[in-house]
Design a protein around this motif. Sequence first.
Motif, PDB file in Angstrom:
ATOM      1  N   THR A 257     -52.179 -29.895 -75.202  1.00  0.00           N
ATOM      2  CA  THR A 257     -52.596 -28.527 -74.877  1.00  0.00           C
ATOM      3  C   THR A 257     -53.682 -28.047 -75.830  1.00  0.00           C
ATOM      4  O   THR A 257     -54.664 -27.422 -75.419  1.00  0.00           O
ATOM      5  CB  THR A 257     -51.385 -27.575 -74.933  1.00  0.00           C
ATOM      6  N   ALA A 258     -53.508 -28.339 -77.124  1.00  0.00           N
ATOM      7  CA  ALA A 258     -54.472 -27.864 -78.122  1.00  0.00           C
ATOM      8  C   ALA A 258     -55.830 -28.547 -77.978  1.00  0.00           C
ATOM      9  O   ALA A 258     -56.870 -27.932 -78.234  1.00  0.00           O
ATOM     10  CB  ALA A 258     -53.918 -28.106 -79.520  1.00  0.00           C
ATOM     11  N   LEU A 445     -52.606 -38.722 -85.279  1.00  0.00           N
ATOM     12  CA  LEU A 445     -52.436 -38.334 -83.881  1.00  0.00           C
ATOM     13  C   LEU A 445     -53.511 -37.333 -83.445  1.00  0.00           C
ATOM     14  O   LEU A 445     -54.012 -37.396 -82.320  1.00  0.00           O
ATOM     15  CB  LEU A 445     -51.041 -37.754 -83.670  1.00  0.00           C
ATOM     16  N   GLU A 446     -53.866 -36.430 -84.327  1.00  0.00           N
ATOM     17  CA  GLU A 446     -54.940 -35.487 -83.996  1.00  0.00           C
ATOM     18  C   GLU A 446     -56.264 -36.218 -83.821  1.00  0.00           C
ATOM     19  O   GLU A 446     -57.040 -35.921 -82.895  1.00  0.00           O
ATOM     20  CB  GLU A 446     -55.066 -34.426 -85.090  1.00  0.00           C
ATOM     21  N   ALA A 447     -56.541 -37.191 -84.697  1.00  0.00           N
ATOM     22  CA  ALA A 447     -57.776 -37.976 -84.565  1.00  0.00           C
ATOM     23  C   ALA A 447     -57.785 -38.767 -83.263  1.00  0.00           C
ATOM     24  O   ALA A 447     -58.843 -38.944 -82.639  1.00  0.00           O
ATOM     25  CB  ALA A 447     -57.912 -38.923 -85.756  1.00  0.00           C
ATOM     26  N   THR A 448     -56.612 -39.232 -82.841  1.00  0.00           N
ATOM     27  CA  THR A 448     -56.504 -39.952 -81.570  1.00  0.00           C
ATOM     28  C   THR A 448     -56.926 -39.055 -80.414  1.00  0.00           C
ATOM     29  O   THR A 448     -57.707 -39.447 -79.530  1.00  0.00           O
ATOM     30  CB  THR A 448     -55.058 -40.427 -81.363  1.00  0.00           C
ATOM     31  N   ARG A 449     -56.426 -37.846 -80.421  1.00  0.00           N
ATOM     32  CA  ARG A 449     -56.748 -36.904 -79.340  1.00  0.00           C
ATOM     33  C   ARG A 449     -58.229 -36.514 -79.366  1.00  0.00           C
ATOM     34  O   ARG A 449     -58.872 -36.394 -78.318  1.00  0.00           O
ATOM     35  CB  ARG A 449     -55.863 -35.677 -79.491  1.00  0.00           C
ATOM     36  N   LYS A 450     -58.769 -36.318 -80.542  1.00  0.00           N
ATOM     37  CA  LYS A 450     -60.187 -35.952 -80.655  1.00  0.00           C
ATOM     38  C   LYS A 450     -61.087 -37.092 -80.194  1.00  0.00           C
ATOM     39  O   LYS A 450     -62.139 -36.855 -79.580  1.00  0.00           O
ATOM     40  CB  LYS A 450     -60.516 -35.555 -82.094  1.00  0.00           C
ATOM     41  N   ALA A 451     -60.690 -38.327 -80.486  1.00  0.00           N
ATOM     42  CA  ALA A 451     -61.486 -39.471 -80.029  1.00  0.00           C
ATOM     43  C   ALA A 451     -61.544 -39.508 -78.508  1.00  0.00           C
ATOM     44  O   ALA A 451     -62.584 -39.820 -77.912  1.00  0.00           O
ATOM     45  CB  ALA A 451     -60.892 -40.767 -80.572  1.00  0.00           C
ATOM     46  N   ALA A 452     -60.422 -39.176 -77.859  1.00  0.00           N
ATOM     47  CA  ALA A 452     -60.409 -39.132 -76.400  1.00  0.00           C
ATOM     48  C   ALA A 452     -61.328 -38.027 -75.893  1.00  0.00           C
ATOM     49  O   ALA A 452     -62.053 -38.206 -74.896  1.00  0.00           O
ATOM     50  CB  ALA A 452     -58.985 -38.917 -75.904  1.00  0.00           C
ATOM     51  N   VAL A 465     -41.299 -41.879 -79.348  1.00  0.00           N
ATOM     52  CA  VAL A 465     -41.409 -40.986 -78.197  1.00  0.00           C
ATOM     53  C   VAL A 465     -42.023 -39.637 -78.578  1.00  0.00           C
ATOM     54  O   VAL A 465     -42.694 -38.999 -77.756  1.00  0.00           O
ATOM     55  CB  VAL A 465     -40.038 -40.797 -77.510  1.00  0.00           C
ATOM     56  N   GLU A 466     -41.821 -39.178 -79.815  1.00  0.00           N
ATOM     57  CA  GLU A 466     -42.432 -37.914 -80.228  1.00  0.00           C
ATOM     58  C   GLU A 466     -43.951 -38.033 -80.269  1.00  0.00           C
ATOM     59  O   GLU A 466     -44.669 -37.116 -79.866  1.00  0.00           O
ATOM     60  CB  GLU A 466     -41.908 -37.484 -81.600  1.00  0.00           C
ATOM     61  N   ASP A 467     -44.454 -39.170 -80.770  1.00  0.00           N
ATOM     62  CA  ASP A 467     -45.903 -39.396 -80.792  1.00  0.00           C
ATOM     63  C   ASP A 467     -46.472 -39.387 -79.377  1.00  0.00           C
ATOM     64  O   ASP A 467     -47.495 -38.749 -79.099  1.00  0.00           O
ATOM     65  CB  ASP A 467     -46.227 -40.743 -81.444  1.00  0.00           C
ATOM     66  N   LEU A 468     -45.820 -40.113 -78.493  1.00  0.00           N
ATOM     67  CA  LEU A 468     -46.303 -40.220 -77.114  1.00  0.00           C
ATOM     68  C   LEU A 468     -46.333 -38.850 -76.442  1.00  0.00           C
ATOM     69  O   LEU A 468     -47.310 -38.491 -75.769  1.00  0.00           O
ATOM     70  CB  LEU A 468     -45.417 -41.178 -76.326  1.00  0.00           C
ATOM     71  N   ALA A 469     -45.272 -38.067 -76.622  1.00  0.00           N
ATOM     72  CA  ALA A 469     -45.213 -36.743 -75.988  1.00  0.00           C
ATOM     73  C   ALA A 469     -46.279 -35.808 -76.547  1.00  0.00           C
ATOM     74  O   ALA A 469     -46.802 -34.946 -75.827  1.00  0.00           O
ATOM     75  CB  ALA A 469     -43.824 -36.140 -76.180  1.00  0.00           C
ATOM     76  N   ALA A 470     -46.620 -35.973 -77.825  1.00  0.00           N
ATOM     77  CA  ALA A 470     -47.573 -35.067 -78.460  1.00  0.00           C
ATOM     78  C   ALA A 470     -49.010 -35.313 -78.033  1.00  0.00           C
ATOM     79  O   ALA A 470     -49.813 -34.369 -77.997  1.00  0.00           O
ATOM     80  CB  ALA A 470     -47.468 -35.194 -79.980  1.00  0.00           C
ATOM     81  N   VAL A 471     -49.373 -36.558 -77.677  1.00  0.00           N
ATOM     82  CA  VAL A 471     -50.798 -36.859 -77.464  1.00  0.00           C
ATOM     83  C   VAL A 471     -51.149 -37.412 -76.097  1.00  0.00           C
ATOM     84  O   VAL A 471     -52.337 -37.475 -75.753  1.00  0.00           O
ATOM     85  CB  VAL A 471     -51.324 -37.841 -78.535  1.00  0.00           C
ATOM     86  N   CYS A 472     -50.185 -37.826 -75.291  1.00  0.00           N
ATOM     87  CA  CYS A 472     -50.515 -38.581 -74.074  1.00  0.00           C
ATOM     88  C   CYS A 472     -50.644 -37.685 -72.844  1.00  0.00           C
ATOM     89  O   CYS A 472     -49.821 -36.792 -72.609  1.00  0.00           O
ATOM     90  CB  CYS A 472     -49.460 -39.648 -73.804  1.00  0.00           C
ATOM     91  N   ASP A 473     -51.681 -37.967 -72.044  1.00  0.00           N
ATOM     92  CA  ASP A 473     -51.820 -37.334 -70.729  1.00  0.00           C
ATOM     93  C   ASP A 473     -50.878 -37.985 -69.724  1.00  0.00           C
ATOM     94  O   ASP A 473     -50.351 -37.315 -68.831  1.00  0.00           O
ATOM     95  CB  ASP A 473     -53.263 -37.480 -70.235  1.00  0.00           C
ATOM     96  N   GLY A 489     -48.054 -35.269 -67.524  1.00  0.00           N
ATOM     97  CA  GLY A 489     -47.764 -34.074 -68.308  1.00  0.00           C
ATOM     98  C   GLY A 489     -47.352 -32.868 -67.496  1.00  0.00           C
ATOM     99  O   GLY A 489     -47.608 -32.809 -66.292  1.00  0.00           O
ATOM    100  N   PRO A 490     -46.714 -31.897 -68.181  1.00  0.00           N
ATOM    101  CA  PRO A 490     -46.266 -31.976 -69.587  1.00  0.00           C
ATOM    102  C   PRO A 490     -45.079 -32.931 -69.750  1.00  0.00           C
ATOM    103  O   PRO A 490     -44.211 -32.991 -68.890  1.00  0.00           O
ATOM    104  CB  PRO A 490     -45.867 -30.538 -69.913  1.00  0.00           C
ATOM    105  N   ILE A 491     -45.098 -33.677 -70.871  1.00  0.00           N
ATOM    106  CA  ILE A 491     -44.091 -34.719 -71.111  1.00  0.00           C
ATOM    107  C   ILE A 491     -43.334 -34.371 -72.386  1.00  0.00           C
ATOM    108  O   ILE A 491     -43.934 -33.997 -73.399  1.00  0.00           O
ATOM    109  CB  ILE A 491     -44.772 -36.100 -71.280  1.00  0.00           C
TER     110      ILE A 491
END
Length: 509
Positions: A257-258, A445-452, A465-473, A489-491
């Motif tokens: 979301t962010a 994880l934030e860098a992962t999302r920004k790279a996308a 599972v927490e990592d996956l839920a936080a960053v995955c579409d 999502g939302p997951i």
Amino acid sequence: VSTPRLQVRDLSKTFAGVTVLDRATMSIAPGEIHALVGQNGSGKSTLIKLISGVYRADPGGEILVDGARVGPPVHPGRLHEEGLSFVHQDLGLVADLSVRENVRVGRHSTRRFTRWIDKARDREAVRQTFEFLGLDIAPEARVAALPPSERVAVAVARALQDREAGSGVIVFDESSRAIPREALPAFYAMIRFLADQGTSVLLVSHNLKEVLAVTDRVTALRNGMVVDAGVPTADLDEAALTRLVLGREGTLDDLVTALPAKVRPGEIELRGVAGGRVRDLTARLRRGEVVGVTGAVDSGLLDVSALLGGARPGEGRIAVDGASLDLARARVADFLGAGVALIPQDRAVQGLALGLTVEENVTAPHLTTRGSAWWTGRRWRHAATDGVLDTFGVQPRKRDAVVATLSGGNQQKVLMGKWLLGGPKLLVLDDPTQAVDVGARAAILEATRKAAQEGTTILLCSAEVEDLAAVCDRVLVLADGVVARELTGPITPEDILTAIFTPVAGGAA
């Protein structure tokens, strides 16, 4: 009140006028499993190096085992006899030597007159140790041929040599980092067995779930000081333990979301990818999205990243914007040329050159495209490395820092920055937050999302599972080597766990 098995009193360490550890205190009871936690730079490594004699503490502190003073100064050569043994991050085994040679190194039995090694007596000593641990491992087997759980047992057996059962302290310094996920239950059972016999265990770990599941009490360091010592883990949950480590809440933000996806034209297609336990991985990935891959241990998850990153041969194809890679024939150079990069789980062996500097690691893959045949170019290398240091918050912020001297979390940041610098079309991540602290985990994880957001397609292979839920579409859930379910999502973490462990009607295709 019984005498503590290990007691640390007011240990401090100062480097060049800077205090990095300030009057640290810790007490471990006989038969206790005690955790030591803290962020990168909190002082954990310094404290362990003071106890093991790698560093000499400032005047004034004490280290005691069963009430007897062992330092400072600590004499490393006498620590085993004084009751302290260490199992470090990489387990410290020599793969090409036998189990016997690894277990008895430095403690070989010798013949009376010739002083030659008495192999028969060494074999018997090793056999007795494994019998005590309830294991059947051949003393003459090569360590390289052992499964991961038995390699851990070899490291533990070495720590137990010439010790009375139930005595002493074994320090596991981030040892679980070197253990594959499927072998961890056996490792935890082994340390619980040792504690039940009376041996004390100090577990240094970044994995808060591990700490809560395995240990009896925990001591937390923050900014070089003990902020809480000997807290019963039964009184804590993950949120409370995170607050101890960080001094604040550490829940993962909803990064989907962010940092919403910015999908771009173009597509990456996985066609009939197979190898290991993977039977048929077929999927379409959009440019600029984060797609997770997960599953149970036997689902094929552990093979996916190596297949898609070119680290092991396989079958099938990867189509990147129309260009096709045949996994049976493609070389690593072909993957890189097509814009496919892999960040492996084992960063120390497969991802980084630990003996080189941060700048050398970050820029090495890009010398042919950014440099020339006769000049590598200093300005762009400095600028590129500074960009990685600033974007990821690598500490220390030094281009010339040798990577081996960095913490695990900072090494992982360097590894991610190294491959994102080239703007890959597909970045395959294999459990990128393994063995990093909670602060580094959030940054990665934030860098992962920004790279996308900048156009890279991210394929995140993880059991977290927490990592996956936080960053995955989207999340692809594997079962029996094929995609059994797809979540969009939302997951939530609960959604993912349910999808992993709920049987597929009729079985996986």
